[in-house]
Design a protein around this motif. Structure first.
Motif, PDB file in Angstrom:
ATOM      1  N   GLN A 164       0.848  -1.180   0.000  1.00  0.00           N
ATOM      2  CA  GLN A 164       0.000   0.000   0.000  1.00  0.00           C
ATOM      3  C   GLN A 164       0.893   1.242   0.000  1.00  0.00           C
ATOM      4  N   PRO A 165       0.639   2.215  -0.895  1.00  0.00           N
ATOM      5  CA  PRO A 165       1.522   3.386  -0.967  1.00  0.00           C
ATOM      6  C   PRO A 165       1.396   4.260   0.271  1.00  0.00           C
ATOM      7  N   GLN A 166       2.404   5.076   0.443  1.00  0.00           N
ATOM      8  CA  GLN A 166       2.392   6.027   1.543  1.00  0.00           C
ATOM      9  C   GLN A 166       2.271   7.438   0.969  1.00  0.00           C
ATOM     10  N   LEU A 167       1.446   8.247   1.608  1.00  0.00           N
ATOM     11  CA  LEU A 167       1.263   9.639   1.204  1.00  0.00           C
ATOM     12  C   LEU A 167       2.327  10.501   1.860  1.00  0.00           C
ATOM     13  N   HIS A 168       2.679  11.589   1.184  1.00  0.00           N
ATOM     14  CA  HIS A 168       3.665  12.529   1.717  1.00  0.00           C
ATOM     15  C   HIS A 168       2.950  13.687   2.398  1.00  0.00           C
ATOM     16  N   TYR A 169       3.429  14.031   3.579  1.00  0.00           N
ATOM     17  CA  TYR A 169       2.952  15.182   4.338  1.00  0.00           C
ATOM     18  C   TYR A 169       4.158  16.061   4.634  1.00  0.00           C
ATOM     19  N   VAL A 170       4.029  17.351   4.370  1.00  0.00           N
ATOM     20  CA  VAL A 170       5.115  18.282   4.651  1.00  0.00           C
ATOM     21  C   VAL A 170       4.743  19.084   5.897  1.00  0.00           C
ATOM     22  N   VAL A 171       5.596  19.016   6.896  1.00  0.00           N
ATOM     23  CA  VAL A 171       5.418  19.780   8.126  1.00  0.00           C
ATOM     24  C   VAL A 171       6.384  20.958   8.062  1.00  0.00           C
ATOM     25  N   THR A 172       5.847  22.155   8.231  1.00  0.00           N
ATOM     26  CA  THR A 172       6.664  23.366   8.199  1.00  0.00           C
ATOM     27  C   THR A 172       6.453  24.122   9.501  1.00  0.00           C
ATOM     28  N   ALA A 173       7.549  24.438  10.161  1.00  0.00           N
ATOM     29  CA  ALA A 173       7.491  25.206  11.413  1.00  0.00           C
ATOM     30  C   ALA A 173       8.347  26.444  11.246  1.00  0.00           C
ATOM     31  N   ARG A 174       7.876  27.531  11.812  1.00  0.00           N
ATOM     32  CA  ARG A 174       8.665  28.769  11.758  1.00  0.00           C
ATOM     33  C   ARG A 174       8.596  29.462  13.111  1.00  0.00           C
ATOM     34  N   ILE A 175       9.622  30.262  13.331  1.00  0.00           N
ATOM     35  CA  ILE A 175       9.710  31.011  14.586  1.00  0.00           C
ATOM     36  C   ILE A 175      10.322  32.363  14.269  1.00  0.00           C
ATOM     37  N   ALA A 176       9.791  33.392  14.887  1.00  0.00           N
ATOM     38  CA  ALA A 176      10.353  34.733  14.760  1.00  0.00           C
ATOM     39  C   ALA A 176      10.921  35.101  16.125  1.00  0.00           C
ATOM     40  N   GLY A 177      12.228  35.234  16.194  1.00  0.00           N
ATOM     41  CA  GLY A 177      12.883  35.525  17.465  1.00  0.00           C
ATOM     42  C   GLY A 177      12.751  36.979  17.873  1.00  0.00           C
ATOM     43  N   ALA A 178      13.015  37.234  19.132  1.00  0.00           N
ATOM     44  CA  ALA A 178      12.888  38.585  19.687  1.00  0.00           C
ATOM     45  C   ALA A 178      13.910  39.538  19.084  1.00  0.00           C
ATOM     46  N   ARG A 179      15.055  39.027  18.644  1.00  0.00           N
ATOM     47  CA  ARG A 179      16.098  39.886  18.078  1.00  0.00           C
ATOM     48  C   ARG A 179      16.011  39.978  16.568  1.00  0.00           C
ATOM     49  N   GLY A 180      14.882  39.542  15.991  1.00  0.00           N
ATOM     50  CA  GLY A 180      14.694  39.671  14.553  1.00  0.00           C
ATOM     51  C   GLY A 180      15.110  38.452  13.759  1.00  0.00           C
ATOM     52  N   GLY A 181      15.595  37.416  14.415  1.00  0.00           N
ATOM     53  CA  GLY A 181      15.978  36.205  13.691  1.00  0.00           C
ATOM     54  C   GLY A 181      14.745  35.388  13.313  1.00  0.00           C
ATOM     55  N   ASN A 182      14.771  34.791  12.140  1.00  0.00           N
ATOM     56  CA  ASN A 182      13.681  33.945  11.673  1.00  0.00           C
ATOM     57  C   ASN A 182      14.245  32.605  11.236  1.00  0.00           C
ATOM     58  N   VAL A 183      13.581  31.535  11.648  1.00  0.00           N
ATOM     59  CA  VAL A 183      14.006  30.193  11.270  1.00  0.00           C
ATOM     60  C   VAL A 183      12.787  29.432  10.757  1.00  0.00           C
ATOM     61  N   VAL A 184      12.953  28.756   9.629  1.00  0.00           N
ATOM     62  CA  VAL A 184      11.911  27.901   9.072  1.00  0.00           C
ATOM     63  C   VAL A 184      12.495  26.499   8.967  1.00  0.00           C
ATOM     64  N   THR A 185      11.763  25.517   9.491  1.00  0.00           N
ATOM     65  CA  THR A 185      12.189  24.123   9.465  1.00  0.00           C
ATOM     66  C   THR A 185      11.107  23.309   8.785  1.00  0.00           C
ATOM     67  N   GLN A 186      11.512  22.381   7.907  1.00  0.00           N
ATOM     68  CA  GLN A 186      10.552  21.517   7.233  1.00  0.00           C
ATOM     69  C   GLN A 186      10.971  20.070   7.374  1.00  0.00           C
ATOM     70  N   ALA A 187       9.955  19.205   7.394  1.00  0.00           N
ATOM     71  CA  ALA A 187      10.189  17.763   7.419  1.00  0.00           C
ATOM     72  C   ALA A 187       9.124  17.108   6.557  1.00  0.00           C
ATOM     73  N   VAL A 188       9.491  16.043   5.880  1.00  0.00           N
ATOM     74  CA  VAL A 188       8.554  15.259   5.089  1.00  0.00           C
ATOM     75  C   VAL A 188       8.254  13.986   5.861  1.00  0.00           C
ATOM     76  N   ILE A 189       6.976  13.719   6.058  1.00  0.00           N
ATOM     77  CA  ILE A 189       6.540  12.520   6.782  1.00  0.00           C
ATOM     78  C   ILE A 189       5.726  11.694   5.817  1.00  0.00           C
ATOM     79  N   MET A 190       5.997  10.403   5.780  1.00  0.00           N
ATOM     80  CA  MET A 190       5.226   9.509   4.924  1.00  0.00           C
ATOM     81  C   MET A 190       4.359   8.633   5.802  1.00  0.00           C
ATOM     82  N   LYS A 191       3.088   8.502   5.393  1.00  0.00           N
ATOM     83  CA  LYS A 191       2.115   7.758   6.192  1.00  0.00           C
ATOM     84  C   LYS A 191       1.140   7.104   5.233  1.00  0.00           C
ATOM     85  N   GLY A 192       0.770   5.886   5.535  1.00  0.00           N
ATOM     86  CA  GLY A 192      -0.195   5.181   4.700  1.00  0.00           C
ATOM     87  C   GLY A 192      -1.578   5.808   4.798  1.00  0.00           C
ATOM     88  N   PRO A 193      -2.371   5.656   3.738  1.00  0.00           N
ATOM     89  CA  PRO A 193      -3.712   6.265   3.739  1.00  0.00           C
ATOM     90  C   PRO A 193      -4.659   5.581   4.712  1.00  0.00           C
TER      91      PRO A 193
END
Length: 193
Positions: A164-193
């Motif tokens: 059975q194939p697995q579907l792809h899910y993209v998780v994206t998280a971001r944070i804006a720091g107090a000193r103006g720094g920005n970070v974006v993190t992504q992960a791909v998760i595969m899960k069966g339907p």
């Protein structure tokens, strides 16, 4: 008769002044260099701390996908969980529509606020094997238990998967720091339907 006196010419003084000027400029440059190195190191440590804080969004989204009681729930948007059942191929993290349906976690001890969103890589909401719904699929891991027989997928026009194939899910998280720094993190998760 008076002895002949030579006129004094002081070449040592101008040379010493030039050397002192060079040493002064060099010391100013070294001071600025050490200050900029300290600032760079501080900024790298700050960015690393933001990246670790942003990982909380990825872990929270992964826990949601792992613990969902019924995979049929993933066929439609789940606003409370930050889940979106589709993702347009033209969207990037800079696109405002990308973040519609996202969830912002409560601030951590440092006051950082993490925002995350989960996208299913499908053209439309609904079953992944519906007509005209193209989803990003991957063959399942070998020897995994599924209800479908080997060599069959849910669509007649799709490639045959070992399981059975697995579907792809993209998780994206971001944070804006107090000193103006920005970070974006992504992960791909595969899960069966």
């Amino acid at each position: 008769m008076m002895p002949f006196r030579r006129l004094q010419r002081g070449i040592a003084l101008p040379i010493m002044l030039i050397m002192l000027t060079v040493m002064l400029v060099s010391s100013i440059y070294l001071l600025k260099s050490s200050t900029s190195t300290t600032l760079t190191t501080s900024n790298l440590a700050y960015e690393a701390a933001l990246s670790k804080a942003a990982d909380l969004g990825v872990h929270t989204a992964f826990a949601y996908l792992r613990d969902i009681p019924n995979n049929a729930l993933l066929e439609s948007n789940q606003a409370a969980a930050g889940y979106v059942a589709t993702m347009a191929p033209t969207w990037t993290v800079s696109t405002p529509a990308f973040w519609l349906g996202s969830v912002t976690l409560p601030p951590d001890a440092s006051g950082n606020r993490v925002e995350y969103v989960i996208h299913r890589l499908c053209d439309f909401a609904g079953p992944y094997n519906a007509v005209n719904n193209r989803c990003q699929l991957t063959s399942a891991r070998p020897n995994s238990k599924t209800s479908q027989p080997y060599g069959r997928s849910g669509r007649s026009d799709s490639p045959n998967y070992l399981d059975q194939p697995q579907l792809h899910y993209v998780v994206t998280a971001r944070i804006a720091g107090a000193r103006g720094g920005n970070v974006v993190t992504q992960a791909v998760i595969m899960k069966g339907p």
